[in-house]
Scaffold this motif. Structure first.
Motif, PDB file in Angstrom:
ATOM      1  N   PRO A   1      26.791  89.420 -38.361  1.00  0.00           N
ATOM      2  CA  PRO A   1      28.075  89.708 -39.016  1.00  0.00           C
ATOM      3  C   PRO A   1      28.524  88.682 -40.056  1.00  0.00           C
ATOM      4  O   PRO A   1      29.613  88.819 -40.610  1.00  0.00           O
ATOM      5  CB  PRO A   1      29.048  89.734 -37.836  1.00  0.00           C
ATOM      6  CG  PRO A   1      28.472  88.755 -36.866  1.00  0.00           C
ATOM      7  CD  PRO A   1      26.980  88.934 -36.971  1.00  0.00           C
TER       8      PRO A   1
ATOM      9  N   THR B   1      30.410  96.615 -40.869  1.00  0.00           N
ATOM     10  CA  THR B   1      30.639  96.328 -39.451  1.00  0.00           C
ATOM     11  C   THR B   1      29.804  97.191 -38.507  1.00  0.00           C
ATOM     12  O   THR B   1      29.883  97.028 -37.290  1.00  0.00           O
ATOM     13  CB  THR B   1      32.127  96.533 -39.088  1.00  0.00           C
ATOM     14  OG1 THR B   1      32.491  97.888 -39.378  1.00  0.00           O
ATOM     15  CG2 THR B   1      33.022  95.585 -39.861  1.00  0.00           C
TER      16      THR B   1
ATOM     17  N   ALA C   1      26.696  99.345 -36.448  1.00  0.00           N
ATOM     18  CA  ALA C   1      25.656  98.943 -35.502  1.00  0.00           C
ATOM     19  C   ALA C   1      24.370  98.562 -36.245  1.00  0.00           C
ATOM     20  O   ALA C   1      23.854  99.324 -37.061  1.00  0.00           O
ATOM     21  CB  ALA C   1      25.389 100.086 -34.524  1.00  0.00           C
TER      22      ALA C   1
ATOM     23  N   THR D   1      22.205  97.324 -32.319  1.00  0.00           N
ATOM     24  CA  THR D   1      22.970  96.260 -31.683  1.00  0.00           C
ATOM     25  C   THR D   1      24.363  96.235 -32.285  1.00  0.00           C
ATOM     26  O   THR D   1      24.507  96.193 -33.514  1.00  0.00           O
ATOM     27  CB  THR D   1      22.297  94.886 -31.921  1.00  0.00           C
ATOM     28  OG1 THR D   1      20.948  94.943 -31.444  1.00  0.00           O
ATOM     29  CG2 THR D   1      23.053  93.771 -31.214  1.00  0.00           C
ATOM     30  N   ILE D   2      25.365  96.268 -31.464  1.00  0.00           N
ATOM     31  CA  ILE D   2      26.742  96.237 -31.944  1.00  0.00           C
ATOM     32  C   ILE D   2      27.073  94.838 -32.463  1.00  0.00           C
ATOM     33  O   ILE D   2      26.738  93.833 -31.818  1.00  0.00           O
ATOM     34  CB  ILE D   2      27.730  96.617 -30.815  1.00  0.00           C
ATOM     35  CG1 ILE D   2      27.411  98.025 -30.298  1.00  0.00           C
ATOM     36  CG2 ILE D   2      29.177  96.544 -31.304  1.00  0.00           C
ATOM     37  CD1 ILE D   2      27.504  99.119 -31.316  1.00  0.00           C
ATOM     38  N   GLN D   3      27.721  94.750 -33.605  1.00  0.00           N
ATOM     39  CA  GLN D   3      28.121  93.456 -34.146  1.00  0.00           C
ATOM     40  C   GLN D   3      29.240  92.844 -33.303  1.00  0.00           C
ATOM     41  O   GLN D   3      30.188  93.530 -32.927  1.00  0.00           O
ATOM     42  CB  GLN D   3      28.594  93.597 -35.595  1.00  0.00           C
ATOM     43  CG  GLN D   3      27.516  94.004 -36.565  1.00  0.00           C
ATOM     44  CD  GLN D   3      27.973  93.928 -38.003  1.00  0.00           C
ATOM     45  OE1 GLN D   3      28.640  92.957 -38.411  1.00  0.00           O
ATOM     46  NE2 GLN D   3      27.628  94.933 -38.801  1.00  0.00           N
ATOM     47  N   GLN D   4      29.103  91.552 -33.042  1.00  0.00           N
ATOM     48  CA  GLN D   4      30.118  90.829 -32.279  1.00  0.00           C
ATOM     49  C   GLN D   4      30.905  89.911 -33.208  1.00  0.00           C
ATOM     50  O   GLN D   4      30.329  89.053 -33.868  1.00  0.00           O
ATOM     51  CB  GLN D   4      29.452  89.991 -31.169  1.00  0.00           C
ATOM     52  CG  GLN D   4      28.657  90.816 -30.169  1.00  0.00           C
ATOM     53  CD  GLN D   4      29.525  91.783 -29.382  1.00  0.00           C
ATOM     54  OE1 GLN D   4      30.653  91.467 -29.010  1.00  0.00           O
ATOM     55  NE2 GLN D   4      28.989  92.975 -29.123  1.00  0.00           N
ATOM     56  N   ASP D   5      32.208  90.116 -33.273  1.00  0.00           N
ATOM     57  CA  ASP D   5      33.045  89.245 -34.088  1.00  0.00           C
ATOM     58  C   ASP D   5      33.211  87.882 -33.411  1.00  0.00           C
ATOM     59  O   ASP D   5      33.154  87.772 -32.190  1.00  0.00           O
ATOM     60  CB  ASP D   5      34.422  89.873 -34.309  1.00  0.00           C
ATOM     61  CG  ASP D   5      34.371  91.029 -35.298  1.00  0.00           C
ATOM     62  OD1 ASP D   5      33.372  91.128 -36.025  1.00  0.00           O
ATOM     63  OD2 ASP D   5      35.322  91.822 -35.321  1.00  0.00           O
ATOM     64  N   ALA D   6      33.388  86.869 -34.225  1.00  0.00           N
ATOM     65  CA  ALA D   6      33.584  85.513 -33.707  1.00  0.00           C
ATOM     66  C   ALA D   6      34.450  84.733 -34.681  1.00  0.00           C
ATOM     67  O   ALA D   6      34.631  85.126 -35.840  1.00  0.00           O
ATOM     68  CB  ALA D   6      32.235  84.823 -33.515  1.00  0.00           C
TER      69      ALA D   6
END
Length: 315
Positions: free
Chosen positions: A114, A146, A148, A193-198
């Protein structure tokens, strides 16, 4: 096994390399969608996008909608009977477009998502001094970059590599990534794979005059990274002043010299062969630049006709 019938969407040169690879791998390309023709240059002559020029050369059907929600365009798109859409450096798609094909719509983005979602991922990776970047393919959803993720390919960034040089390498990397993605979709193996926000996610903001201007109070390495991250286009810029005159100068290549400067920040120090600008932790040696009304040239070429006084400053 899915037999693919593809609609390709893209506009700039980066997208051409990917389209060429799809074409040369004998995929069925139903049509190419690109930006409308626009007047460009001093003569305001109508200019085709790089993707349109390529598509016409290969005798591919071209659509150039001004409004992606227009009912006539949506009907044309549906009539193409494509089951997959591939997007490379295009614009945001409405849901009616990206949801249309049976197998979805995937995008090739020039970053390791991301990280660096947005309009200028190649530039900002260099500007921020990253040591690595890459490309990501992902299925488009309702937000920007954003969706997958299907796959990623990584590459290192050279310490003095420009955005232009990285662009060309990422285009080559992207060719392989798109073909691998098409193969996965063909074989029904496109696991996502689902994007992971950070908190540490960085954004690839659109470039504009303000964020391309050099702030000489920054570190020498930071300024050097800005210059190479905007080279060759749109180019970092600064005002130069000397003896009551002011110029808007584009700077394309620098070298950072980390020594203690003897002058105030922004002071232009020149000899017959070199132009250096004092920063807080050293000097920026200006290797190539462009003055208004002149062509891009090496610093020593400019100094054949321009000399700076001891009071010259970069602002």
């Amino acid at each position: 096994m899915n037999k693919l019938r593809i609609v390709f969407m893209g506009t700039p040169e980066f997208a051409v390399g990917i389209l060429d690879t799809i074409y040369n791998n004998n995929y069925d390309i139903a049509a190419v969608i690109t930006a409308p023709d626009r007047p460009a240059g001093r003569g305001q002559k109508v200019k085709f996008s790089a993707v349109k020029e390529y598509a016409l050369e290969k005798d591919l059907k071209v659509l150039q909608p001004t409004n992606l929600k227009d009912e006539t365009f949506l009907a044309e798109l549906k009539e193409l009977n494509a089951n997959l859409q591939v997007v490379v450096a295009f614009r945001m798609l409405p849901e009616a477009v990206w949801k249309m094909p049976e197998l979805g719509t995937f995008n090739l983005h020039a970053s390791l998502l991301p990280q660096y979602r947005g309009a200028a991922p190649i530039n900002w990776a260099v500007i921020n001094g990253e040591s690595k970047t890459g490309v990501t393919t992902f299925f488009i959803d309702e937000k920007i970059d954003t969706g997958a993720m299907i796959l990623k390919e990584e590459v290192s960034i050279g310490e003095n590599e420009t955005a232009g040089e990285l662009h060309d390498r990422l285009m080559e990397l992207g060719k392989g990534a798109v073909i691998k993605t098409l193969t996965l979709i063909e074989e029904g193996k496109a696991d996502t794979t689902i994007q992971q926000d950070a908190a540490d996610i960085k954004t690839a903001y659109k470039l504009n005059k303000d964020n391309c201007k050099i702030d000489w109070s920054k570190t020498g390495r930071g300024i050097h990274n800005l210059v190479r991250g905007l080279s060759p286009y749109p180019a970092a810029w600064s005002y130069f002043t000397d003896n009551g005159k002011e110029w808007n100068v584009k700077i394309y290549e620098t070298a950072f010299e980390p020594v203690t400067p003897n002058e105030e920040v922004g002071t232009i120090v020149s000899t017959k062969k070199e132009i250096k600008i004092a920063v807080k932790d050293g000097y920026l040696n200006i290797k190539s630049l462009q003055f208004p009304g002149k062509k891009k040239m090496a610093a020593h070429e400019l100094l054949n006709g321009v000399q700076f006084s001891d009071t010259a400053k970069a602002l």
